[in-house]
Design an enzyme around this catalytic site. Structure first.
Site, PDB file in Angstrom:
ATOM      1  N   LYS A 160     -37.016  -1.812  20.391  1.00  9.72           N
ATOM      2  CA  LYS A 160     -36.897  -1.894  21.807  1.00  9.72           C
ATOM      3  C   LYS A 160     -37.440  -3.502  22.280  1.00  9.72           C
ATOM      4  CE  LYS A 160     -37.548   3.084  22.539  1.00  9.72           C
ATOM      5  NZ  LYS A 160     -36.318   3.567  23.061  1.00  9.72           N
ATOM      6  N   GLU A 212     -44.345  -1.001  29.388  1.00  7.60           N
ATOM      7  CA  GLU A 212     -43.311  -1.171  30.579  1.00  7.60           C
ATOM      8  C   GLU A 212     -43.826  -0.792  31.704  1.00  7.60           C
ATOM      9  OE1 GLU A 212     -39.646   0.786  29.822  1.00  7.60           O
ATOM     10  OE2 GLU A 212     -39.038  -0.542  27.992  1.00  7.60           O
ATOM     11  N   HIS A 250     -38.472  13.976  27.802  1.00  6.36           N
ATOM     12  CA  HIS A 250     -37.845  12.767  27.831  1.00  6.36           C
ATOM     13  C   HIS A 250     -36.458  12.867  26.961  1.00  6.36           C
ATOM     14  CE1 HIS A 250     -40.749  10.924  29.858  1.00  6.36           C
ATOM     15  NE2 HIS A 250     -41.801  11.084  28.933  1.00  6.36           N
ATOM     16  N   ARG A 272     -24.669   4.230  18.089  1.00 10.06           N
ATOM     17  CA  ARG A 272     -23.961   5.114  17.594  1.00 10.06           C
ATOM     18  C   ARG A 272     -23.131   6.071  18.535  1.00 10.06           C
ATOM     19  NH1 ARG A 272     -27.226   9.016  19.525  1.00 10.06           N
ATOM     20  NH2 ARG A 272     -29.346   8.432  19.842  1.00 10.06           N
TER      21      ARG A 272
HETATM   22  P1  ADP Z   1     -35.943   7.076  23.409  1.00 10.21           P
HETATM   23  O1  ADP Z   1     -35.513   6.116  22.391  1.00 10.21           O
HETATM   24  O2  ADP Z   1     -36.960   8.039  23.013  1.00 10.21           O
HETATM   25  O3  ADP Z   1     -34.398   7.561  24.091  1.00 10.21           O
HETATM   26  P2  ADP Z   1     -35.806   5.532  25.938  1.00 10.21           P
HETATM   27  O4  ADP Z   1     -36.352   4.242  26.182  1.00 10.21           O
HETATM   28  O5  ADP Z   1     -34.540   5.605  26.193  1.00 10.21           O
HETATM   29  O6  ADP Z   1     -36.389   6.313  24.729  1.00 10.21           O
HETATM   30  O7  ADP Z   1     -36.329   6.627  27.362  1.00 10.21           O
HETATM   31  C1  ADP Z   1     -36.053   7.983  27.077  1.00 10.21           C
HETATM   32  C2  ADP Z   1     -36.505   8.448  28.381  1.00 10.21           C
HETATM   33  O8  ADP Z   1     -37.983   8.214  28.904  1.00 10.21           O
HETATM   34  C3  ADP Z   1     -35.867   7.869  29.500  1.00 10.21           C
HETATM   35  O9  ADP Z   1     -34.391   8.353  29.835  1.00 10.21           O
HETATM   36  C4  ADP Z   1     -36.792   8.137  30.781  1.00 10.21           C
HETATM   37  O10 ADP Z   1     -36.606   9.497  31.366  1.00 10.21           O
HETATM   38  C5  ADP Z   1     -37.959   8.122  30.269  1.00 10.21           C
HETATM   39  N1  ADP Z   1     -38.491   6.569  30.381  1.00 10.21           N
HETATM   40  C6  ADP Z   1     -38.318   5.526  29.430  1.00 10.21           C
HETATM   41  N2  ADP Z   1     -38.844   4.470  29.929  1.00 10.21           N
HETATM   42  C7  ADP Z   1     -39.290   4.591  31.182  1.00 10.21           C
HETATM   43  C8  ADP Z   1     -39.998   3.777  32.373  1.00 10.21           C
HETATM   44  N3  ADP Z   1     -40.235   2.670  31.970  1.00 10.21           N
HETATM   45  N4  ADP Z   1     -40.317   4.335  33.563  1.00 10.21           N
HETATM   46  C9  ADP Z   1     -39.909   5.752  33.534  1.00 10.21           C
HETATM   47  N5  ADP Z   1     -39.373   6.474  32.630  1.00 10.21           N
HETATM   48  C10 ADP Z   1     -39.139   5.970  31.549  1.00 10.21           C
HETATM   49  P1  ADP Z   2     -28.566  10.926  22.437  1.00 11.03           P
HETATM   50  O1  ADP Z   2     -29.427   9.725  22.808  1.00 11.03           O
HETATM   51  O2  ADP Z   2     -27.515  10.921  21.619  1.00 11.03           O
HETATM   52  O3  ADP Z   2     -28.275  11.380  23.872  1.00 11.03           O
HETATM   53  P2  ADP Z   2     -30.612  12.147  21.722  1.00 11.03           P
HETATM   54  O4  ADP Z   2     -31.593  11.220  22.450  1.00 11.03           O
HETATM   55  O5  ADP Z   2     -31.287  13.609  21.770  1.00 11.03           O
HETATM   56  O6  ADP Z   2     -29.454  12.168  22.024  1.00 11.03           O
HETATM   57  O7  ADP Z   2     -30.791  11.533  20.201  1.00 11.03           O
HETATM   58  C1  ADP Z   2     -30.338  12.280  19.129  1.00 11.03           C
HETATM   59  C2  ADP Z   2     -30.889  13.105  18.672  1.00 11.03           C
HETATM   60  O8  ADP Z   2     -30.179  14.076  17.756  1.00 11.03           O
HETATM   61  C3  ADP Z   2     -31.875  12.728  17.609  1.00 11.03           C
HETATM   62  O9  ADP Z   2     -33.084  12.248  18.131  1.00 11.03           O
HETATM   63  C4  ADP Z   2     -32.323  14.024  16.800  1.00 11.03           C
HETATM   64  O10 ADP Z   2     -33.266  14.875  17.280  1.00 11.03           O
HETATM   65  C5  ADP Z   2     -31.056  14.746  17.055  1.00 11.03           C
HETATM   66  N1  ADP Z   2     -30.254  14.975  15.745  1.00 11.03           N
HETATM   67  C6  ADP Z   2     -30.472  14.196  14.665  1.00 11.03           C
HETATM   68  N2  ADP Z   2     -29.693  14.704  13.734  1.00 11.03           N
HETATM   69  C7  ADP Z   2     -29.010  15.512  14.279  1.00 11.03           C
HETATM   70  C8  ADP Z   2     -27.880  16.713  13.656  1.00 11.03           C
HETATM   71  N3  ADP Z   2     -27.290  16.567  12.513  1.00 11.03           N
HETATM   72  N4  ADP Z   2     -27.575  17.711  14.714  1.00 11.03           N
HETATM   73  C9  ADP Z   2     -27.962  17.607  15.964  1.00 11.03           C
HETATM   74  N5  ADP Z   2     -28.991  17.010  16.071  1.00 11.03           N
HETATM   75  C10 ADP Z   2     -29.323  15.731  15.569  1.00 11.03           C
HETATM   76 MG    MG Z   3     -32.970   6.682  24.795  1.00 14.41          MG
END
Ligand code: ADP
Ligand code: ADP
Ligand code: MG
Length: 504
Positions: A116, A200, A235, A292
């Protein structure tokens, strides 16, 4: 075009990709673990190969075994789906070195977007707005406090290599900082094998809006509109829709251009998602890029009419994108509800067991992307998401009604699911008005409230079971009593009836 593709995944996404292959006249090779012998993806594939025992680390995450099967079966390309090896840049590189095609972006794009902090640097250089945060990783308490004092509390500590909603900690005051930093670092090491954390600004009550992007190997990059993913639990997204109820054509154009810019900045190829947070004033900030196909890709497919899984294969084969930005039109509205084998009425506890009865809904505008069938065992070894229900209609209000209707028709026994939760969301006033943010679930669905409802129905079921037992005993059929009561508690008509009616 490829003649044979190996699908390195299981569950609904493996099924989704095998179906895309079939429609394109491509043979699909499935891989499976010992407990997945009878799984749906194994049955649908043209051939299937055992790759190891149930734990993912010994099967679906074993790149070497998968490569071995690819060679043995004569597959020309590997589709990783999502999860498992899909965001593993080293594996993508190995696939390429083995002379096979990786259906996804280059290893270098996966690596740079996988971090990130690295992704943020690239976006800042490309002029894409990012959430205010530290320039890179944070090591000392002083650095962290300096950033927080300048940005203002609350701040969010995040794992640089994080994902799946894990590894995040909100810090509301300076006193909380030392403990939170230590905790976050420990968590990051345990979950992601890296101590790298950064800070952040914590955006209060934001929306999560992401853009689907697509790039071919000829320099063409387009976006396919946005997805609204603010309905999250811990989240993690649980309900998604396309388009976002707050999107305007002007904002879509601006955010879409930023998303395309983001893809260009990391030399992106194939399908990707650029995630943004949007604040109360409708300012948007780059959050991360997922390299992906996304879980929620079907809502985009329903609204744009583009088959994203097929497009991934087409582009990986070296063909140019068949669409330009102007060709992408959005029509109607689509909503997806993720169906997890979790007890949504009991703190979303994972629920394992055998699916005893399954009758999913259908009808106009309903699509189900499922990875399970009646009789399947839901195990502890894999992700609890078993299926996704998608509703499409001409407008948002109709799509919500259609989803509610379909969820009401859904019949599944043996495991508890998040179907009742989905219905509560569809019937929620704020959701219907489109007035929500990422704190919606926490705010609107107090766990105690859900539990209280469930307890009431458990009482009814208990009374029914006791009555039955008493009745049977009168007939002197002791042997069968225990059995009857056990069946009652797992698939009782009383309980099923209770679930059906409680939301009406
Ligand atoms: P991940 O890789 O686990 O998906 P993200 O960075 O995409 O992590 O964040 C997942 C979720 O966490 C976001 O959709 C939001 O709901 C919350 N989030 C992440 N960063 C922030 C932020 N700076 N402020 C508020 N909410 C956040
Ligand atoms: P996206 O970012 O695609 O909206 P997520 O934030 O939930 O969805 O991230 C993808 C998640 O899918 C992974 O964190 C994991 O928990 C889940 N995952 C991984 N492999 C599989 C699988 N084979 N079938 C269903 N879910 C999976
Ligand atoms: Mg995310």
């Amino acid at each position: 075009m490829f003649k044979k593709i190996l699908v390195a995944n299981r569950g609904e996404i493996a099924v989704r990709i095998i179906r895309a292959c079939r429609e394109m006249g491509i043979k699909a090779v499935a891989v499976y673990s010992e407990i997945d012998r009878e799984a749906m993806h194994v049955h649908l594939a043209d051939e299937a190969h055992l790759i190891g025992p149930a734990p993912a680390s010994e099967s679906y995450l074993s790149g070497d075994k998968i490569l071995e099967v690819a060679k043995k079966s004569g597959a020309e390309a590997i589709h990783p789906g999502y999860g498992f090896l899909s965001e593993n840049g080293d594996f993508a590189e190995k696939v390429k070195q083995a002379g096979l095609v990786w259906i996804g972006p280059s290893a270098s794009a996966i690596h740079s977007m996988g971090s990130k902090t690295e992704a943020r640097k690239i976006m800042i250089n490309a002029g894409v707005p990012v959430v205010p945060g530290t320039e890179g990783g944070v090591e000392s308490i002083e650095e962290a406090i300096a950033f927080a004092s300048q940005a203002g509390y609350p701040v969010l500590i995040k794992a640089a290599m994080g994902g799946g909603g894990k590894g995040m900690r909100v810090v509301r005051s300076q006193e909380e900082m030392p403990g939170a930093l230590d905790g976050a670092r420990r968590e990051s090491i345990n979950a992601f094998g890296s101590p790298l954390i950064y800070l952040e600004k914590y955006i209060e009550r934001p929306r999560h809006i992401e853009f689907q992007v697509f790039a071919d190997h000829h320099g063409n990059v387009i976006h396919l509109g946005e997805r609204e993913c603010s309905i999250q639990r811990r989240h993690q997204k649980v309900v998604e829709e396309c388009p976002s109820p707050v999107m305007t054509p002007e904002l879509r154009e601006k955010m879409g251009a930023s998303a395309v810019e983001a893809a260009r900045a990391c030399g992106y190829q194939n399908a990707g998602t650029v995630e943004f947070l949007v604040d109360q004033e409708m300012n948007y900030y780059f959050l991360e890029m997922n390299t992906r196909l996304q879980v929620e890709h079907p809502v985009t497919e329903m609204v744009t009419g583009v088959d994203l899984a097929q497009l991934q294969i087409h582009v990986a084969n070296g063909k140019p994108l068949p669409y330009s930005q102007e060709d992408i039109e959005m029509r109607g509205h689509a909503i997806e509800v993720r169906i997890y084998s979790e007890d949504s009425l009991n703190n979303f506890l994972p629920h394992t067991g055998r699916i005893r009865y399954l009758r999913p809904p259908d009808g106009f505008g309903i699509r189900e992307d499922s990875g399970v069938r009646e009789g399947d065992e839901i195990s502890i070894h894999y992700d609890p998401m078993i299926s996704k229900l998608i509703a499409w209609a001409g407008d948002r209000e109709s799509a919500i009604r259609r989803m509610d209707r379909a969820l009401a028709e859904y019949r599944i026994t043996g495991v508890r699911t998040t179907i009742p939760f989905g219905r509560l969301v569809m019937r929620n006033e704020s959701f219907r008005k489109g007035d929500f943010d990422t704190s919606f679930v926490e705010r609107e669905f107090e766990i105690e409230h859900l539990q209280a409802r469930e307890k009431a129905w458990q009482k009814v079921a208990a009374v029914a079971a006791a009555w039955l037992r008493h009745h049977e005993r009168g007939k002197g059929r002791h042997e069968e009593n225990a059995h009857t009561v056990q069946v009652m508690s797992e698939s009782s008509g009383w309980k099923a009836r209770g679930r059906k009616t409680e939301l009406r």
